[in-house]
Design a protein around this motif. Structure first.
Motif, PDB file in Angstrom:
ATOM      1  N   GLY A 406       0.603   6.798  -8.454  1.00 39.12           N
ATOM      2  CA  GLY A 406      -0.849   6.797  -8.528  1.00 39.12           C
ATOM      3  C   GLY A 406      -1.466   5.512  -8.010  1.00 39.12           C
ATOM      4  O   GLY A 406      -2.687   5.367  -7.950  1.00 39.12           O
ATOM      5  N   LEU A 407      -0.612   4.579  -7.610  1.00 39.57           N
ATOM      6  CA  LEU A 407      -1.105   3.290  -7.130  1.00 39.57           C
ATOM      7  C   LEU A 407      -1.741   3.422  -5.752  1.00 39.57           C
ATOM      8  O   LEU A 407      -2.404   2.505  -5.270  1.00 39.57           O
ATOM      9  CB  LEU A 407       0.077   2.316  -7.062  1.00 39.57           C
ATOM     10  CG  LEU A 407      -0.235   0.858  -7.360  1.00 39.57           C
ATOM     11  CD1 LEU A 407      -0.758   0.714  -8.774  1.00 39.57           C
ATOM     12  CD2 LEU A 407       1.016   0.013  -7.186  1.00 39.57           C
ATOM     13  N   ILE A 408      -1.534   4.583  -5.129  1.00 34.03           N
ATOM     14  CA  ILE A 408      -2.031   4.762  -3.764  1.00 34.03           C
ATOM     15  C   ILE A 408      -3.560   4.649  -3.708  1.00 34.03           C
ATOM     16  O   ILE A 408      -4.104   4.194  -2.707  1.00 34.03           O
ATOM     17  CB  ILE A 408      -1.556   6.121  -3.180  1.00 34.03           C
ATOM     18  CG1 ILE A 408      -1.863   6.208  -1.691  1.00 34.03           C
ATOM     19  CG2 ILE A 408      -2.177   7.283  -3.914  1.00 34.03           C
ATOM     20  CD1 ILE A 408      -1.083   5.266  -0.830  1.00 34.03           C
ATOM     21  N   ARG A 409      -4.233   5.044  -4.796  1.00 29.66           N
ATOM     22  CA  ARG A 409      -5.701   4.983  -4.733  1.00 29.66           C
ATOM     23  C   ARG A 409      -6.207   3.552  -4.621  1.00 29.66           C
ATOM     24  O   ARG A 409      -6.940   3.237  -3.681  1.00 29.66           O
ATOM     25  CB  ARG A 409      -6.323   5.701  -5.929  1.00 29.66           C
ATOM     26  CG  ARG A 409      -6.243   7.197  -5.760  1.00 29.66           C
ATOM     27  CD  ARG A 409      -6.981   7.913  -6.868  1.00 29.66           C
ATOM     28  NE  ARG A 409      -6.687   9.345  -6.802  1.00 29.66           N
ATOM     29  CZ  ARG A 409      -7.007  10.205  -7.764  1.00 29.66           C
ATOM     30  NH1 ARG A 409      -7.609   9.775  -8.854  1.00 29.66           N
ATOM     31  NH2 ARG A 409      -6.725  11.484  -7.639  1.00 29.66           N
ATOM     32  N   PRO A 410      -5.839   2.659  -5.560  1.00 28.89           N
ATOM     33  CA  PRO A 410      -6.288   1.264  -5.388  1.00 28.89           C
ATOM     34  C   PRO A 410      -5.741   0.627  -4.110  1.00 28.89           C
ATOM     35  O   PRO A 410      -6.436  -0.157  -3.460  1.00 28.89           O
ATOM     36  CB  PRO A 410      -5.747   0.543  -6.632  1.00 28.89           C
ATOM     37  CG  PRO A 410      -4.772   1.462  -7.266  1.00 28.89           C
ATOM     38  CD  PRO A 410      -5.127   2.857  -6.831  1.00 28.89           C
TER      39      PRO A 410
END
Ligand code: C2E
Ligand code: CA
Ligand code: CA
Length: 607
Positions: A406-410
């Motif tokens: 989920g780190l892809i968003r930031p």
């Protein structure tokens, strides 16, 4: 066949245990007549129990007789019996060769029958003596308590559904294999996982799901018996032998342990057979479809002393299973080199959030070139992680993990912001370039995406029309139509990335507000062979089609003059690739722009 210690050694061991038994029951308040004779009697009983435990098939009768004999010897006090059962549970298994865990399993059965015999004899004795009801009830209760204790012990070590040895049992077994291993001895573990078991469970219902697990346990048990040439165990339920153990870790995972292996091939062979065995489990049809059980396997094999702890073996066999699933293979064998790479990657992933906070991720930029001009029209932002100790790390290493965590968003947001800021800066210096930024499908699932992109544009001052967002075919699905429409309405350009590698995307192309199609590098690579008419035709038609749908075409991965010339002749609008320039840092771009050398129509200098 199960063997036990023989001859004089056995006598000595039995005698020592008999002595100990007497000590234990003496503490519980028991007073024997003549001590020496009593120890001999206990020793003979121990021998009978041991023989019964080792005899196939198991016969309960001699064991029950030993129980009755305890009553004769006036060991009927509940406390004395309790102390006896505990002692036998703890020490009798150790007198047998082989793996303690397996021996213990049979020993529990022996103890259960011992107490049955004891209880029956006691009830009879109480009746003869005309004892009162109270005492008789108390004795019955004590006997039941002892049986319960044994059942609890059994439950502690076995799976409730399949009755196979469970994880605790397996751990104890592994511990004993490691402890008694000795130099040169090898063994192997095979972890089997039923694919999509949750789906199966949902489709069949949990009761049937349990039955499937039981059936799988049976099939694997048959396999193990065939493998070891051993007969079915006392309950008709196989548990294990010296050479091979089957355990059930609960749910969809089973483990096979084999001692005396000669290499990983032995385990691979077993895994193949296990897969076939499980595959034959018949399932009820669901909606007319015949269901089949499939399993993937992780394998670890090596010297008994290679890993110090049971959990080390279990961890490595788990890792191998993960590889099998990741690589879409039936099985995978653990290997240290790959494990080290995996661990390094995990470290990297673990370090990502902090790196992100410190702003370590940087976009590099690669020129987008108009093939007709020829001149530079834009830059694609390609993220890099200039790692403090590992050097510059490419996106292949961390985009996947970032998507999984989920780190892809930031991360995507940080790249977008930096790229827009730089684009705006270069624009202010007179270089009006299209800034093309990659967008992960996961970012498109973010309902706040449009607002945050708008916010970035506002803060950085880059006009919406100068930002292009690259989406892959997998992102260009109908569920994203709304958000893509909003971005397009905002004036942002959309490009379809890696066109020609994925599933049919022509349909999505006509439905989505895409302005540019990026031809995937493999298609372009095919153009490099001298007379590849088919490749030329495919690229030609694709370009025509894109033009018909109102899209411009950019060819990716142009490395050679031949590719460049062919694409230009086929009417391709733009190009990108090492022929024009590799991705470089923002500082390099600034320097090249300043010197008017970013891309001046000549091939970049070699090297
Ligand atoms: P992509 O979007 O297809 O990017 C093109 C990749 O091809 C880049 O690799 C680029 O360095 C490489 N390339 C360019 N020209 C040539 C050439 O002539 N020959 C060869 N062999 N390769 C060439 P890179 O930078 O390693 O990026 C790999 C992929 O990582 C990208 O593929 C993109 O899918 C993803 N990616 C990169 N940056 C980001 C980002 O900021 N966000 C997201 N979500 N994905 C990114
Ligand atoms: Ca791209
Ligand atoms: Ca691409």
């Amino acid at each position: 066949m199960v063997t036990h210690v023989s001859g004089a050694a056995e006598d000595a061991a039995l005698h020592a245990l008999a002595e100990r038994w007497l000590q234990v029951v003496a503490v519980a308040g028991f007073v024997p007549g003549r001590r020496t004779r009593f120890v001999l009697a206990l020793r003979e009983m121990l021998r009978e129990l041991l023989t019964a435990a080792a005899t196939e098939p198991f016969d309960a009768e001699p064991v029950r007789r030993v129980g009755a004999r305890l009553v004769e010897l006036r060991m009927a006090d509940p406390q004395v019996l309790g102390a006896s059962v505990r002692l036998l549970t703890d020490h009798l298994p150790a007198l047998r060769d082989g793996e303690a865990g397996v021996a213990r399993d049979r020993m529990l059965l022996v103890l259960e029958q011992l107490i049955n015999g004891f209880g029956a004899a006691l009830r009879q004795a109480a009746m003869h003596a005309g004892e009162d009801l109270n005492r008789s009830l108390r004795v019955t209760w004590e006997v039941e308590k002892a049986v319960l204790e044994i059942q609890l012990q059994h439950a502690r070590l076995h799976d409730a559904v399949t009755h196979l040895p469970n994880r605790t049992f397996l751990r104890e077994q592994l511990r004993s294999i490691i402890a008694t291993g000795g130099a040169g001895r090898r063994f192997g573990l095979c972890l089997l996982r039923i694919d999509d078991f949750d789906d199966l469970n949902d489709a069949l219902g949990h009761r049937l799901g349990d039955e499937v697990l039981e059936a799988i346990g049976w099939r694997l048990g048959d396999l193990v018996r065939a493998w070891t040439g051993e007969d079915r165990g006392p309950h008709g339920l196989w548990t294990g032998s010296d050479r091979c153990l089957l355990a059930h870790l609960g749910g969809e995972r089973f483990v096979l342990v084999v001692t005396g292996t000669h290499g990983a091939e032995d385990m691979v062979k077993l895994a193949e057979q296990a897969r076939q065995a499980v595959h034959t489990v018949a399932l009820p049809a669901v909606d007319g479809y015949e269901l089949r059980v499939r399993v993937s396997a992780g394998i670890v094999e090596g010297a008994v002393t290679a890993r110090a702890e049971p959990d080390d073996w279990l961890r490595d066999v788990h890792l191998a299973l993960i590889w099998a699933q990741k690589d879409h293979r039936d099985w995978a064998v653990h290997d240290d080199a790959r494990a080290r790479v995996d661990i390094a990657r995990h470290r990297l992933v673990a370090a990502m959030p902090a790196a992100l906070e410190r702003g370590e991720f940087e976009p590099y930029f690669q020129p987008l070139v108009s093939l007709g001009g020829p001149r530079i029209i834009g830059l694609e932002a390609l993220v890099r992680w200039p790692h403090p100790t590992l050097g510059v790390i490419g996106p292949e290493e961390f985009i996947g993990p970032a998507e999984q965590t989920g780190l892809i968003r930031p991360l995507g947001h940080a790249v977008l912001e930096k790229a827009c800021r730089l684009g705006s800066l270069w624009r202010s210096r007179g270089h009006d370039l299209l800034i093309s930024v990659n967008l992960s499908p996961w970012q498109l699932d973010d309902p706040g995406l449009v607002a945050s992109v708008a916010d970035v544009l506002r803060r950085t001052g880059l006009p919406a029309g100068r930002l292009q967002l690259e989406i892959t075919e997998s992102a260009a699905v109908d569920s994203h139509r709304g958000i893509l429409g909003e971005l397009a309405e905002f004036g942002i350009r959309l490009a379809l990335d890696d066109f020609g590698t994925g599933q049919a995307s022509l349909a999505s192309l006509s439905r989505l507000p895409v302005r540019m199609v990026k031809l995937a590098a493999p298609l372009v690579a095919d153009l490099d062979q001298p007379d590849n008419a088919a490749a030329v035709a495919i690229v030609h038609r694709t370009i025509e089609l894109c033009h018909d749908l109102g899209c411009t075409v950019t060819a990716e991965g142009i490395e050679t003059e031949r590719q460049y010339a062919r694409l230009r002749d086929l009417g391709c609008d733009y190009g990108q690739g090492f022929r024009f320039g590799r991705p470089v840092s923002a500082a390099s771009i600034s320097g090249l722009l300043k010197g008017g050398r970013l891309w001046n129509g000549e091939p970049p200098p070699r090297g």
